[in-house]
Design a protein around this motif. Structure first.
Motif, PDB file in Angstrom:
ATOM      1  N   VAL A 178       0.836  -1.208   0.000  1.00 23.00           N
ATOM      2  CA  VAL A 178       0.000   0.000   0.000  1.00 23.00           C
ATOM      3  C   VAL A 178       0.864   1.248   0.000  1.00 23.00           C
ATOM      4  N   THR A 179       0.361   2.280  -0.671  1.00 23.32           N
ATOM      5  CA  THR A 179       0.975   3.598  -0.564  1.00 23.32           C
ATOM      6  C   THR A 179      -0.076   4.661  -0.857  1.00 23.32           C
ATOM      7  N   SER A 180       0.216   5.896  -0.446  1.00 26.66           N
ATOM      8  CA  SER A 180      -0.703   7.000  -0.707  1.00 26.66           C
ATOM      9  C   SER A 180       0.095   8.293  -0.725  1.00 26.66           C
ATOM     10  N   ARG A 181      -0.450   9.273  -1.425  1.00 21.20           N
ATOM     11  CA  ARG A 181       0.187  10.595  -1.400  1.00 21.20           C
ATOM     12  C   ARG A 181      -0.355  11.451  -0.257  1.00 21.20           C
ATOM     13  N   GLN A 182      -1.481  11.003   0.345  1.00 22.54           N
ATOM     14  CA  GLN A 182      -2.116  11.816   1.383  1.00 22.54           C
ATOM     15  C   GLN A 182      -2.161  11.049   2.710  1.00 22.54           C
ATOM     16  N   PRO A 183      -2.280  11.782   3.835  1.00 15.98           N
ATOM     17  CA  PRO A 183      -2.348  11.110   5.131  1.00 15.98           C
ATOM     18  C   PRO A 183      -3.690  10.422   5.324  1.00 15.98           C
ATOM     19  N   GLY A 184      -3.780   9.572   6.355  1.00 15.43           N
ATOM     20  CA  GLY A 184      -5.038   8.899   6.693  1.00 15.43           C
ATOM     21  C   GLY A 184      -4.810   7.470   7.156  1.00 15.43           C
ATOM     22  N   LEU A 185      -3.856   6.757   6.511  1.00 14.02           N
ATOM     23  CA  LEU A 185      -3.642   5.360   6.900  1.00 14.02           C
ATOM     24  C   LEU A 185      -3.056   5.286   8.314  1.00 14.02           C
ATOM     25  N   GLU A 186      -3.603   4.383   9.114  1.00 13.98           N
ATOM     26  CA  GLU A 186      -3.047   4.085  10.434  1.00 13.98           C
ATOM     27  C   GLU A 186      -2.906   2.577  10.550  1.00 13.98           C
ATOM     28  N   ALA A 187      -1.780   2.131  11.085  1.00 15.68           N
ATOM     29  CA  ALA A 187      -1.547   0.690  11.249  1.00 15.68           C
ATOM     30  C   ALA A 187      -1.153   0.425  12.691  1.00 15.68           C
ATOM     31  N   GLN A 188      -1.474  -0.792  13.158  1.00 17.27           N
ATOM     32  CA  GLN A 188      -1.164  -1.160  14.540  1.00 17.27           C
ATOM     33  C   GLN A 188       0.292  -1.618  14.607  1.00 17.27           C
ATOM     34  N   LEU A 189       1.145  -0.706  15.038  1.00 17.53           N
ATOM     35  CA  LEU A 189       2.581  -0.974  15.087  1.00 17.53           C
ATOM     36  C   LEU A 189       3.003  -0.947  16.543  1.00 17.53           C
ATOM     37  N   GLY A 190       3.606  -2.030  16.999  1.00 19.69           N
ATOM     38  CA  GLY A 190       4.046  -2.083  18.398  1.00 19.69           C
ATOM     39  C   GLY A 190       2.899  -1.888  19.376  1.00 19.69           C
ATOM     40  N   GLY A 191       1.742  -2.457  19.062  1.00 19.91           N
ATOM     41  CA  GLY A 191       0.640  -2.459  20.028  1.00 19.91           C
ATOM     42  C   GLY A 191      -0.300  -1.266  19.968  1.00 19.91           C
ATOM     43  N   ARG A 192       0.050  -0.221  19.217  1.00 24.30           N
ATOM     44  CA  ARG A 192      -0.908   0.895  19.126  1.00 24.30           C
ATOM     45  C   ARG A 192      -0.953   1.424  17.691  1.00 24.30           C
ATOM     46  N   PHE A 193      -2.050   2.124  17.386  1.00 24.73           N
ATOM     47  CA  PHE A 193      -2.205   2.632  16.022  1.00 24.73           C
ATOM     48  C   PHE A 193      -1.330   3.857  15.797  1.00 24.73           C
ATOM     49  N   GLU A 194      -0.619   3.829  14.691  1.00 26.57           N
ATOM     50  CA  GLU A 194       0.232   4.971  14.325  1.00 26.57           C
ATOM     51  C   GLU A 194      -0.069   5.390  12.904  1.00 26.57           C
ATOM     52  N   ALA A 195       0.027   6.704  12.664  1.00 26.27           N
ATOM     53  CA  ALA A 195      -0.152   7.207  11.302  1.00 26.27           C
ATOM     54  C   ALA A 195       0.986   6.702  10.426  1.00 26.27           C
ATOM     55  N   VAL A 196       0.653   6.302   9.208  1.00 24.80           N
ATOM     56  CA  VAL A 196       1.667   5.832   8.258  1.00 24.80           C
ATOM     57  C   VAL A 196       1.671   6.789   7.074  1.00 24.80           C
ATOM     58  N   ASN A 197       2.766   7.524   6.923  1.00 27.33           N
ATOM     59  CA  ASN A 197       2.879   8.418   5.775  1.00 27.33           C
ATOM     60  C   ASN A 197       4.038   7.972   4.903  1.00 27.33           C
ATOM     61  N   PHE A 198       3.997   8.373   3.633  1.00 19.38           N
ATOM     62  CA  PHE A 198       4.898   7.794   2.651  1.00 19.38           C
ATOM     63  C   PHE A 198       5.685   8.851   1.877  1.00 19.38           C
ATOM     64  N   ALA A 199       6.957   8.523   1.594  1.00 19.36           N
ATOM     65  CA  ALA A 199       7.671   9.254   0.541  1.00 19.36           C
ATOM     66  C   ALA A 199       7.061   8.825  -0.791  1.00 19.36           C
ATOM     67  N   ARG A 200       7.291   9.613  -1.831  1.00 22.99           N
ATOM     68  CA  ARG A 200       6.656   9.333  -3.128  1.00 22.99           C
ATOM     69  C   ARG A 200       7.044   7.977  -3.717  1.00 22.99           C
ATOM     70  N   ASP A 201       8.228   7.476  -3.312  1.00 19.50           N
ATOM     71  CA  ASP A 201       8.691   6.206  -3.888  1.00 19.50           C
ATOM     72  C   ASP A 201       8.678   5.100  -2.834  1.00 19.50           C
ATOM     73  N   GLU A 202       7.779   5.214  -1.869  1.00 21.81           N
ATOM     74  CA  GLU A 202       7.806   4.281  -0.752  1.00 21.81           C
ATOM     75  C   GLU A 202       6.465   3.549  -0.614  1.00 21.81           C
TER      76      GLU A 202
END
Ligand SMILES: [Fe+2]
Length: 285
Positions: A178-202
């Motif tokens: 998954v990737t996106s140019r805009q914020p919004g995605l959150e994933a459960q990392l290390g037990g809690r939800f964190e925002a996941v943002n991306f560089a353009r090539d990530e």
């Protein structure tokens, strides 16, 4: 030089496999060609989703999971809370269909996804192969290309009142890239939800429930959701859902706790029906 680049790419994919085993997810930098293909997809998506509804519906083939789906077709949580996004899909197996072929000439989004498909398939197959060689070198290779598909989700956060545009869920696939140019995605990392943002090539590689079955529970699905970031007018995210073959499914790499080997093809078919869409079995016909 070519070899060095190829070696770098394969080492990078092995790094992604190791990260999946250690951390339950992996961030991957795309090569320049794939990053270009991704940019074309997002540019074409902005144009496509700005079209009138009737225009978009010309590219609707729900029976084979291909093309446009209007808002409300899919749900991550309860049935009465649909995902608040429109969608456009490209199934790799459908690329050989004559009735879909003309879309490439009239639909730049379809054309861009078609161009990106072999690149994503190669990336995912390399990651899956890295996992196989770590977990069970004698295990079946997984060729994900056949039943895998792209899904471009298009949101209009400013128009929505709910806090979450997609409720928390796990994907019913082997892997989701998954990737996106805009914020919004959150994933459960290390037990809690964190925002996941991306560089353009990530991209983020998230395990799904079918990979858990393949690995006898060694790799768990990554729960995720999409938050409504209200100052965002439009949000596009691109997912590549990697599925096992339904017609020639691989054997699980590791047996379940009770010693049984789950039926991976059947499990993938059942998981594909969970979110309101037609079964991926429809693609086998
Ligand atoms: Fe998801």
């Amino acid at each position: 030089m070519q070899t060095a680049i190829a070696q770098d790419a394969s080492e990078q994919m092995h790094g992604a496999s190791r990260a999946l085993l250690r951390h339950g997810h992996a961030r991957v930098r795309l090569d320049a060609g794939t990053a270009d293909a991704l940019r074309e997809v997002f540019d074409a998506a902005d144009d496509f989703f700005a079209r009138q509804p009737g225009e978009k519906r010309r590219f609707e083939r729900a029976d084979i999971l291909e093309g446009y789906r209007a808002l409300g077709a899919e749900h991550s949580g309860p049935l009465d809370r649909p995902d608040l996004n429109e969608t456009f899909s490209l199934v790799l197996r459908n690329m050989a269909r004559k009735d879909i072929e003309p879309w490439a000439a009239t639909n730049p989004l379809h054309r861009a996804l078609r161009a990106a498909a072999p690149r994503y398939a190669a990336l995912v197959d390399a990651i899956l192969d890295g996992l196989r060689s770590s977990i069970n070198p004698q295990g079946d290779r997984v060729a994900s290309a056949d039943f895998s598909y792209f899904q471009l989700n298009y949101y209009r956060p400013k128009n929505e009142r709910r806090d979450f545009l997609q409720d928390v869920h796990e994907d019913g696939h082997l892997l989701t890239v998954v990737t996106s140019r805009q914020p919004g995605l959150e994933a459960q990392l290390g037990g809690r939800f964190e925002a996941v943002n991306f560089a353009r090539d990530e991209v983020l590689v998230m395990p799904g429930s079918i990979l858990t079955l393949m690995t006898g529970g060694r790799i768990r699905p990554l729960p995720h959701r999409v938050r409504n970031v209200r100052n965002v007018a439009t949000r596009a995210s691109l997912m590549y859902f990697a599925n096992a073959s339904v017609t020639r499914p691989p054997r699980a790499w590791v047996a379940a706790a009770d010693g049984s080997l789950p039926d991976i093809g059947r499990a993938n078919v059942e998981a594909s029906k969970l979110f309101g869409l037609p079964s991926i079995e429809a693609l086998a016909r």
